[in-house]
Design a protein around this motif. Structure first.
Motif, mmCIF file in Angstrom:
data_model
loop_
_atom_site.group_PDB
_atom_site.id
_atom_site.type_symbol
_atom_site.label_atom_id
_atom_site.label_comp_id
_atom_site.label_asym_id
_atom_site.label_seq_id
_atom_site.Cartn_x
_atom_site.Cartn_y
_atom_site.Cartn_z
ATOM 1 N N PRO A 91 1.394 2.191 10.370
ATOM 2 C CA PRO A 91 1.465 1.882 8.931
ATOM 3 C C PRO A 91 2.734 2.405 8.249
ATOM 4 O O PRO A 91 2.800 2.459 7.029
ATOM 5 N N PRO B 216 -5.679 10.187 -11.629
ATOM 6 C CA PRO B 216 -6.382 10.753 -10.481
ATOM 7 C C PRO B 216 -5.391 11.277 -9.441
ATOM 8 O O PRO B 216 -4.261 10.796 -9.355
ATOM 9 N N ALA C 36 -0.514 9.312 6.757
ATOM 10 C CA ALA C 36 -1.606 9.392 5.794
ATOM 11 C C ALA C 36 -2.970 9.253 6.461
ATOM 12 O O ALA C 36 -3.989 9.216 5.782
ATOM 13 N N CYS D 36 1.530 -4.532 7.665
ATOM 14 C CA CYS D 36 0.225 -4.296 7.048
ATOM 15 C C CYS D 36 0.020 -5.272 5.896
ATOM 16 O O CYS D 36 0.692 -5.207 4.872
ATOM 17 N N CYS E 111 -0.597 5.448 -12.731
ATOM 18 C CA CYS E 111 -1.047 5.133 -11.369
ATOM 19 C C CYS E 111 -2.543 5.417 -11.270
ATOM 20 O O CYS E 111 -3.022 6.424 -11.806
ATOM 21 N N THR E 112 -3.248 4.553 -10.592
ATOM 22 C CA THR E 112 -4.668 4.789 -10.356
ATOM 23 C C THR E 112 -4.950 4.579 -8.873
ATOM 24 O O THR E 112 -4.059 4.201 -8.107
ATOM 25 N N THR E 113 -6.164 4.771 -8.488
ATOM 26 C CA THR E 113 -6.527 4.604 -7.077
ATOM 27 C C THR E 113 -6.484 3.135 -6.653
ATOM 28 O O THR E 113 -6.548 2.839 -5.465
ATOM 29 N N ILE F 36 2.992 2.629 -5.147
ATOM 30 C CA ILE F 36 3.464 3.761 -5.939
ATOM 31 C C ILE F 36 4.880 4.095 -5.477
ATOM 32 O O ILE F 36 5.111 4.329 -4.283
ATOM 33 N N SER G 58 4.807 3.478 3.415
ATOM 34 C CA SER G 58 3.667 3.991 4.167
ATOM 35 C C SER G 58 2.397 3.519 3.482
ATOM 36 O O SER G 58 2.255 3.665 2.263
ATOM 37 N N CYS G 59 1.514 2.923 4.260
ATOM 38 C CA CYS G 59 0.223 2.541 3.695
ATOM 39 C C CYS G 59 -0.655 3.782 3.645
ATOM 40 O O CYS G 59 -0.832 4.471 4.654
ATOM 41 N N LEU G 60 -1.193 4.064 2.485
ATOM 42 C CA LEU G 60 -1.993 5.271 2.293
ATOM 43 C C LEU G 60 -3.483 5.030 2.487
ATOM 44 O O LEU G 60 -4.216 5.936 2.843
ATOM 45 N N PHE H 147 -6.596 1.920 3.547
ATOM 46 C CA PHE H 147 -6.967 0.578 4.026
ATOM 47 C C PHE H 147 -8.390 0.246 3.585
ATOM 48 O O PHE H 147 -9.219 1.137 3.421
ATOM 49 N N GLN I 94 -3.489 0.560 -0.772
ATOM 50 C CA GLN I 94 -2.527 1.329 -1.563
ATOM 51 C C GLN I 94 -1.405 1.821 -0.665
ATOM 52 O O GLN I 94 -1.655 2.347 0.418
ATOM 53 N N ARG J 86 2.719 3.660 -0.633
ATOM 54 C CA ARG J 86 3.777 4.296 -1.407
ATOM 55 C C ARG J 86 5.123 3.891 -0.816
ATOM 56 O O ARG J 86 5.278 3.698 0.397
#
Lengths: 216, 183
Positions: A46, A87, A122, B41, B86-88, B93, B108-110, B112, B120, B122
């Motif tokens: 990823p 958050p 992550a 992704c 920013c939110t979840t 981001i 980078s995918c944070l 899935f 999400q 960044r």
């Protein structure tokens, strides 16, 4: 000519990360360890970077603080950056623990027996720790991380000296089946090679093009 | 390597090379979107909500991010919307950093979802290396392309690696086709 043949082999292998494993014989690595390398690469997938590709190991070495050969011993949690406060959204990093067998060029800062290599990660740290291929030989072209301007860290580095791979080209794993794998760049492979083709004084890589289309 | 193995590899490579050096790269022949070692992704939808993360204060980098999302919107079926916080559920981001030894930028995918789509991500942009508008826009386009599901590939658009002197700030038709092939 040899470079060309190796390059052709690598083109076949691009996009076929388990092909090397399919052709293994009893002389090759055991299934569990080979599976670890595949799982390790998969866990890093990823992530992608835009970087300035080096034209040779020599160029990569010139851009690096140190080049080492060794074996992974573990993967541990590194810093965690706060991307958003409320958050709370965080960006995790892992440190690959590499036990040094030989310093190929440069000088290792601090503890000269081990380097800690940071990669953005992550995912599940336990999975990464289990997948990291501990029985494979690794060559790492490394630069000291010298970063500023990043968001604050909610979890700081557990060690004082942190290296980063000098581009994704800078982390190379010998899969034991006649391929060298570049795990950060989606498991890209140099087929028909070993780490002796990636020494700091080599003036050319086996002909793998990181910009090559992923034709099947 | 044995002779037979080398011959087999060379023969197979001939087919690969024929495709690799063709003028047109048909999207259907290119694996895409699986978020694995071969494929980028795939995002969870075509609506890209994005925000400035902590410390993303550089006006030049903000402009590059705005350019890149605007370009994605203009060239493809994606839509974009910058949210003030920013939110979840924010899709992308942006943050900045400075390291002359680091990558120009990265993705980078944070998180899935259950379909292995990226919910999400960044994007980091390296202010130490992105010192002019052309390179800022190219790298922002590159990383936003990753957030749309693209891998590297080709040498005609912003998904190529490395510094540029001009151009390479948009997606070629091959990558547009990929981006538009999503739900």
């Amino acid at each position: 000519m040899r470079r060309i043949i190796l390059g052709i082999g690598s083109l076949i292998l691009i996009g076929s990360p388990i092909l090397g494993g399919c052709g293994r014989t009893g002389d090759g690595p055991d299934e569990a360890s080979a599976g670890s390398l595949v799982a390790f690469v998969e866990l890093l997938s990823p992530y992608s970077a835009d970087y300035d590709p080096a034209g040779s190991p020599q160029e990569l070495a010139e851009r690096s603080d140190v080049v080492v050969t060794g074996q992974f011993r573990d993967a541990i949690a590194g810093r965690s950056l706060v991307l958003n406060e409320d958050p709370l959204i965080e960006d995790g990093y892992a440190l690959l623990v590499l036990e040094i067998q030989k310093v190929e060029s440069g000088t290792v800062e601090g503890d000269s027996s081990t380097v800690y290599i940071e990669i953005p990660f992550a995912g599940d740290m336990r999975e990464l720790s289990e997948a990291i291929p501990k029985d494979r030989t690794v060559r790492a072209y490394l630069s000291l991380r010298n970063e500023s301007g990043s968001p604050r860290a909610s979890r700081k580095d557990p060690v004082d000296v942190v290296y980063i791979p000098t581009t994704p080209q800078g982390l190379l794993v010998d899969d034991g089946s006649g391929n060298v794998v570049q795990p950060i760049e989606h498991g890209s492979r140099f087929g028909g090679t070993n780490l002796s083709d990636f020494l700091p004084d080599d003036v050319g890589f086996p002909e793998y093009d990181p910009n090559a289309p992923h034709e099947e | 390597m044995g002779g037979l193995e080398r011959l087999a590899r060379s023969a197979a490579a001939a087919g690969i090379l024929a495709g690799a050096f063709g003028v047109v790269r048909p999207a259907a022949a290119d694996t895409f979107g699986g978020c694995n070692t071969d494929e980028g992704c795939r995002p969870d939808n075509l609506s890209h909500a994005w925000c400035y993360g902590n410390g993303f204060t550089s006006t030049a980098l903000r402009n590059a991010a705005t350019y890149a999302l605007g370009n994605l919107d203009a060239q493809t079926n994606f839509t974009q919307n910058r949210t003030t916080s920013c939110t979840t559920t924010t899709d992308v981001i942006f943050i900045q950093f400075s390291d002359s030894s680091g990558p120009r930028g990265d993705y980078s995918c944070l998180a899935f979802n259950s379909a292995n789509e990226c919910e999400q991500a960044r994007v980091r942009l390296n202010s130490a290396l992105l010192t002019d508008t052309a390179n800022r826009q190219k790298t922002a386009c590159h990383e936003v392309g990753h957030s749309g599901g693209l891998r590297h590939g080709g040498d005609t658009d912003c998904m190529r690696n490395g510094a540029i002197t001009s151009g390479f700030q948009t997606y070629d038709q091959h990558h547009i086709d990929h981006l538009n092939s999503q739900k």
